[in-house]
Design a protein around this motif. Structure first.
Motif, mmCIF file in Angstrom:
data_model
loop_
_atom_site.group_PDB
_atom_site.id
_atom_site.type_symbol
_atom_site.label_atom_id
_atom_site.label_comp_id
_atom_site.label_asym_id
_atom_site.label_seq_id
_atom_site.Cartn_x
_atom_site.Cartn_y
_atom_site.Cartn_z
ATOM 1 N N PRO A 141 0.825 -1.217 0.000
ATOM 2 C CA PRO A 141 0.000 0.000 0.000
ATOM 3 C C PRO A 141 0.853 1.259 0.000
ATOM 4 C CG PRO A 141 -0.068 -1.097 2.135
ATOM 5 C CD PRO A 141 0.608 -2.042 1.198
ATOM 6 N N LEU A 142 0.317 2.305 -0.624
ATOM 7 C CA LEU A 142 1.082 3.546 -0.747
ATOM 8 C C LEU A 142 1.280 4.193 0.626
ATOM 9 C CD1 LEU A 142 -0.534 5.186 -3.900
ATOM 10 C CD2 LEU A 142 1.390 3.611 -3.763
ATOM 11 N N PRO A 143 2.470 4.727 0.889
ATOM 12 C CA PRO A 143 2.689 5.476 2.127
ATOM 13 C C PRO A 143 1.776 6.700 2.181
ATOM 14 C CG PRO A 143 4.776 4.966 1.040
ATOM 15 C CD PRO A 143 3.692 4.641 0.068
ATOM 16 N N ASP A 144 1.419 7.131 3.391
ATOM 17 C CA ASP A 144 0.587 8.317 3.552
ATOM 18 C C ASP A 144 1.212 9.509 2.843
ATOM 19 O OD1 ASP A 144 -1.271 6.965 5.007
ATOM 20 O OD2 ASP A 144 -0.599 7.692 6.965
ATOM 21 N N GLY A 145 0.361 10.294 2.194
ATOM 22 C CA GLY A 145 0.831 11.510 1.532
ATOM 23 C C GLY A 145 1.389 11.295 0.155
ATOM 24 N N THR A 146 1.320 10.067 -0.369
ATOM 25 C CA THR A 146 1.833 9.792 -1.714
ATOM 26 C C THR A 146 0.699 9.283 -2.594
ATOM 27 O OG1 THR A 146 2.445 7.491 -1.257
ATOM 28 C CG2 THR A 146 4.085 9.187 -0.762
ATOM 29 N N ILE A 147 0.885 9.436 -3.904
ATOM 30 C CA ILE A 147 -0.106 8.924 -4.845
ATOM 31 C C ILE A 147 0.516 7.954 -5.840
ATOM 32 C CG2 ILE A 147 -1.608 10.937 -4.680
ATOM 33 C CD1 ILE A 147 -0.424 11.886 -7.365
ATOM 34 N N LEU A 148 1.862 7.848 -5.844
ATOM 35 C CA LEU A 148 2.543 6.964 -6.787
ATOM 36 C C LEU A 148 3.380 5.938 -6.035
ATOM 37 C CD1 LEU A 148 3.801 9.555 -9.446
ATOM 38 C CD2 LEU A 148 1.856 7.997 -9.638
ATOM 39 N N PRO A 149 3.388 4.684 -6.499
ATOM 40 C CA PRO A 149 4.209 3.669 -5.842
ATOM 41 C C PRO A 149 5.656 3.728 -6.291
ATOM 42 C CG PRO A 149 2.982 2.695 -7.649
ATOM 43 C CD PRO A 149 2.576 4.145 -7.592
ATOM 44 N N LYS A 150 6.537 3.252 -5.415
ATOM 45 C CA LYS A 150 7.928 3.073 -5.791
ATOM 46 C C LYS A 150 8.026 1.956 -6.815
ATOM 47 C CE LYS A 150 12.500 2.011 -3.880
ATOM 48 N NZ LYS A 150 12.824 1.103 -5.018
ATOM 49 N N SER A 151 8.933 2.105 -7.762
ATOM 50 C CA SER A 151 9.174 1.060 -8.740
ATOM 51 C C SER A 151 9.539 -0.238 -8.026
ATOM 52 C CB SER A 151 10.305 1.478 -9.681
ATOM 53 O OG SER A 151 10.620 0.435 -10.569
ATOM 54 N N GLY A 152 8.866 -1.325 -8.417
ATOM 55 C CA GLY A 152 9.113 -2.608 -7.778
ATOM 56 C C GLY A 152 8.105 -3.640 -8.241
ATOM 57 N N PRO A 153 7.977 -4.758 -7.516
ATOM 58 C CA PRO A 153 7.052 -5.823 -7.943
ATOM 59 C C PRO A 153 5.608 -5.351 -8.135
ATOM 60 C CG PRO A 153 8.521 -6.629 -6.228
ATOM 61 C CD PRO A 153 8.771 -5.147 -6.339
ATOM 62 N N ALA A 287 7.585 11.607 -9.747
ATOM 63 C CA ALA A 287 8.392 10.976 -8.706
ATOM 64 C C ALA A 287 9.565 10.238 -9.343
ATOM 65 C CB ALA A 287 7.536 10.021 -7.888
ATOM 66 N N VAL A 288 10.770 10.539 -8.881
ATOM 67 C CA VAL A 288 11.966 9.980 -9.499
ATOM 68 C C VAL A 288 12.150 8.503 -9.161
ATOM 69 C CG1 VAL A 288 13.560 10.618 -7.637
ATOM 70 C CG2 VAL A 288 14.411 10.495 -9.995
ATOM 71 N N ASN A 289 11.501 8.028 -8.087
ATOM 72 C CA ASN A 289 11.637 6.603 -7.750
ATOM 73 C C ASN A 289 10.511 5.764 -8.332
ATOM 74 O OD1 ASN A 289 9.562 7.404 -6.079
ATOM 75 N ND2 ASN A 289 10.350 6.402 -4.242
ATOM 76 N N SER A 290 9.746 6.332 -9.259
ATOM 77 C CA SER A 290 8.621 5.620 -9.857
ATOM 78 C C SER A 290 9.071 4.780 -11.046
ATOM 79 C CB SER A 290 7.552 6.614 -10.316
ATOM 80 O OG SER A 290 8.002 7.337 -11.450
ATOM 81 N N ALA A 291 8.140 3.942 -11.521
ATOM 82 C CA ALA A 291 8.436 3.057 -12.647
ATOM 83 C C ALA A 291 8.594 3.805 -13.962
ATOM 84 C CB ALA A 291 7.345 1.998 -12.776
ATOM 85 N N LEU A 292 8.217 5.062 -14.007
ATOM 86 C CA LEU A 292 8.443 5.845 -15.220
ATOM 87 C C LEU A 292 9.926 5.874 -15.564
ATOM 88 C CD1 LEU A 292 6.732 9.150 -16.204
ATOM 89 C CD2 LEU A 292 9.221 9.047 -16.255
ATOM 90 N N PHE A 293 10.777 5.764 -14.523
ATOM 91 C CA PHE A 293 12.222 5.825 -14.737
ATOM 92 C C PHE A 293 12.861 4.439 -14.700
ATOM 93 C CE2 PHE A 293 11.283 10.155 -13.195
ATOM 94 C CZ PHE A 293 11.829 10.874 -14.242
ATOM 95 N N ASN A 294 12.086 3.406 -15.022
ATOM 96 C CA ASN A 294 12.680 2.086 -15.201
ATOM 97 C C ASN A 294 13.685 2.129 -16.355
ATOM 98 O OD1 ASN A 294 11.219 1.030 -13.105
ATOM 99 N ND2 ASN A 294 9.860 -0.230 -14.376
ATOM 100 N N PRO A 295 14.601 1.180 -16.442
ATOM 101 C CA PRO A 295 15.608 1.190 -17.509
ATOM 102 C C PRO A 295 15.010 1.391 -18.891
ATOM 103 C CG PRO A 295 16.121 -0.524 -15.911
ATOM 104 C CD PRO A 295 14.794 0.053 -15.503
ATOM 105 N N GLY A 296 15.662 2.256 -19.672
ATOM 106 C CA GLY A 296 15.190 2.603 -21.008
ATOM 107 C C GLY A 296 14.541 3.962 -21.096
ATOM 108 N N SER A 328 15.622 4.969 -3.809
ATOM 109 C CA SER A 328 15.179 5.348 -2.475
ATOM 110 C C SER A 328 13.719 4.966 -2.249
ATOM 111 C CB SER A 328 15.350 6.853 -2.277
ATOM 112 O OG SER A 328 14.770 7.264 -1.059
ATOM 113 N N ASN A 329 13.390 4.667 -0.998
ATOM 114 C CA ASN A 329 11.993 4.422 -0.635
ATOM 115 C C ASN A 329 11.224 5.716 -0.395
ATOM 116 O OD1 ASN A 329 12.058 1.585 -0.705
ATOM 117 N ND2 ASN A 329 13.054 1.534 1.300
#
Length: 481
Positions: A141-153, A287-296, A328-329
């Motif tokens: 679940p998303l941390p409080d105050g965020t709307i985008l998940p960190k890149s991951g599974p 968000a720089v830790n989002s999946a938008l910045f996955n490799p490529g 970063s988380n």
């Protein structure tokens, strides 16, 4: 005889009281994009509604002299992430009376609505978040105050059929809580298969509600080009029957924005309900830790690490700094300079484009989007008439919102019976003041802002201690309009 005189006096007094308005906007240039009205008129407001629009004088408990100023519908922002008071203040000075979180949606609709009730300067609402529902079902679940998940599974893995059913049910529950549609950030959940996307559109279609989507990808590299991404969501809309709104086409399609618009135009000509929006800046922010910045991502967007800039310090990222932030988380926003002024200038005047800010603290679009369009494209470049610009900011978003609630028929218009959500501004002076260095600098030129009949900006100054903003909710929220 005395009784007759008394009765006449009483009748006259009653008639005068009946014609007395809570507020009168006197002698302004009233502009209504739906009817085409563009004339000096007096506007009478009573009980939060526009009760009269007249060429004759009107009597009011308060009379605001609006000579030389434009009286227009309050601007409706369908794409506003900053939902705190600081952002609401700068939105108000930019002429906005309604700001909705529609692209991604709030992670918890009921919580979002409760938190803002009685504490909002302007009207608010949200979609149901597919991104948040997916993260929840994946156990992240998303941390409080965020709307985008960190890149991951939770962003990168495909969902099982059982998980898709659970995500769908979460969206239905959120629609029941008052969401105005389904919000999808497909680029932030690259693991979502084409079938998962279609299945989420089907949830919206069940309720006859729209899908607001950030498309799967940007750039020109196939598979995964902007053209292919537009095709995907248009296809999902055609298959499901759900209305489709593609957010910020300028920052997703980039160099191919005009070609992407031609795809939308073709879909509309063939009967599909597809709309889109843009904002007048060359940089995006995410968000720089989002999946938008996955490799490529560099190849896809045609940019490098140095095109990423920290909004608070102006730091241009290096490879090492990027990797530190991406891994970063902690969610950190970053400015993304990937567009050109030529593309933006070609997009904003297009008749298909409505204006929406994608606003959040750290980017000047949060404070300056609407005034910037009026200053640059109406007054300076003259690529839009004032009425055309107002239509993009008021009537078009109101008509989009009508797909979610009949309440929107009273928004985006200066007409008798419409909600008294009005902006009164100087067309020769209105301008944005926010910059990438000072992104929260308020715009200038708005003299009065009226939200639901309550004056929020009075003679250019914020009225403190009033919170006239009200929730705009979808049909799932019973008992509320």
């Amino acid at each position: 005889m005395r009784n007759l005189v008394f009765l006449l006096f009483l009748f006259a007094g009653t008639l005068l009281f009946a014609q007395q308005y809570d507020m009168v906007l006197e002698g302004g240039r009233v502009m209504d994009p739906e009817s085409g009205l563009d004339a000096v008129r007096n506007v009478g407001i009573r009980d939060g509604k526009i009760a009269s629009i007249s060429a004759s004088p009107l009597s009011g408990r308060r009379v605001i002299h609006a000579a030389g100023l434009v009286v227009a519908p309050g601007f409706i922002d369908l794409h506003q992430h900053g939902q705190n008071l600081a952002s609401e203040r700068v939105k108000a000075f930019d002429g906005v009376t309604t700001a909705l979180e529609m692209e991604i949606g709030a992670p918890d609709v009921a919580r979002f609505l409760r938190a803002k009730e009685g504490h909002s300067l302007i009207h608010y609402g949200t979609t149901a978040s597919h991104v948040a529902a997916r993260a929840l079902i994946f156990g992240a679940p998303l941390p409080d105050g965020t709307i985008l998940p960190k890149s991951g599974p939770a962003t990168d893995q495909p969902a099982t059929p059982e998980q898709i059913e659970r995500i769908q049910q979460r969206l239905r529950d959120e629609l029941d809580a008052g969401a105005l549609g389904v919000g999808m950030g497909i680029e932030y959940t690259p693991g979502a298969t084409r079938l998962e996307v279609i299945d989420m559109f089907r949830v919206a279609a069940e309720r006859k509600l729209p899908v607001y989507t950030h498309m799967r990808s940007a750039g020109r590299i196939d598979p995964g080009s902007a053209i292919q991404s537009v095709e995907e969501v248009i296809g999902a809309a055609a298959i499901s029957g759900a209305p489709l709104h593609i957010v910020h086409i300028n920052s997703t399609c980039l160099r191919d924005s005009l070609e992407c618009l031609s795809l939308i135009e073709g879909a509309r000509k063939r009967g599909l309900d597809v709309t889109t929006e843009a904002y007048p800046y060359i940089a995006g922010m995410t968000a720089v830790n989002s999946a938008l910045f996955n490799p490529g991502w560099r190849e896809k967007l045609g940019i490098d690490y140095g095109n990423l800039v920290m909004p608070d310090t102006g730091e241009h990222l290096t490879k090492e700094r990027f990797e530190e932030l991406h891994n970063s988380n902690t969610q950190q926003w970053v400015l993304v300079f990937a567009n050109t002024q030529e593309i933006v200038d070609a997009i904003i005047p297009n008749p298909l484009i409505m204006i929406a800010s994608d606003g959040a603290e750290g980017h000047p679009r949060n404070a300056g989007t609407y005034s910037r369009v009026l200053a640059q494209y109406v007054r300076e470049k003259k690529t839009l008439t004032l009425m055309e610009a107002l239509k993009k900011m008021t009537l078009m978003p109101a008509q989009m919102l009508e797909r979610s609630t009949p309440e929107a028929r009273r928004k985006g218009r200066v007409q008798e019976g419409a909600d008294a959500d009005l902006v009164v501004f100087d067309p020769e002076m209105i301008a944005d003041r926010s910059t990438f260095e000072k992104p929260m600098e308020p715009s200038v030129g708005v003299h009065f802002l009226i939200v639901g009949g309550t004056t929020l900006i009075d003679d250019g100054k914020m009225v403190e201690g009033v919170y006239p903003g009200r929730a705009i909710v979808g049909p799932g929220k019973k008992g509320l309009e």
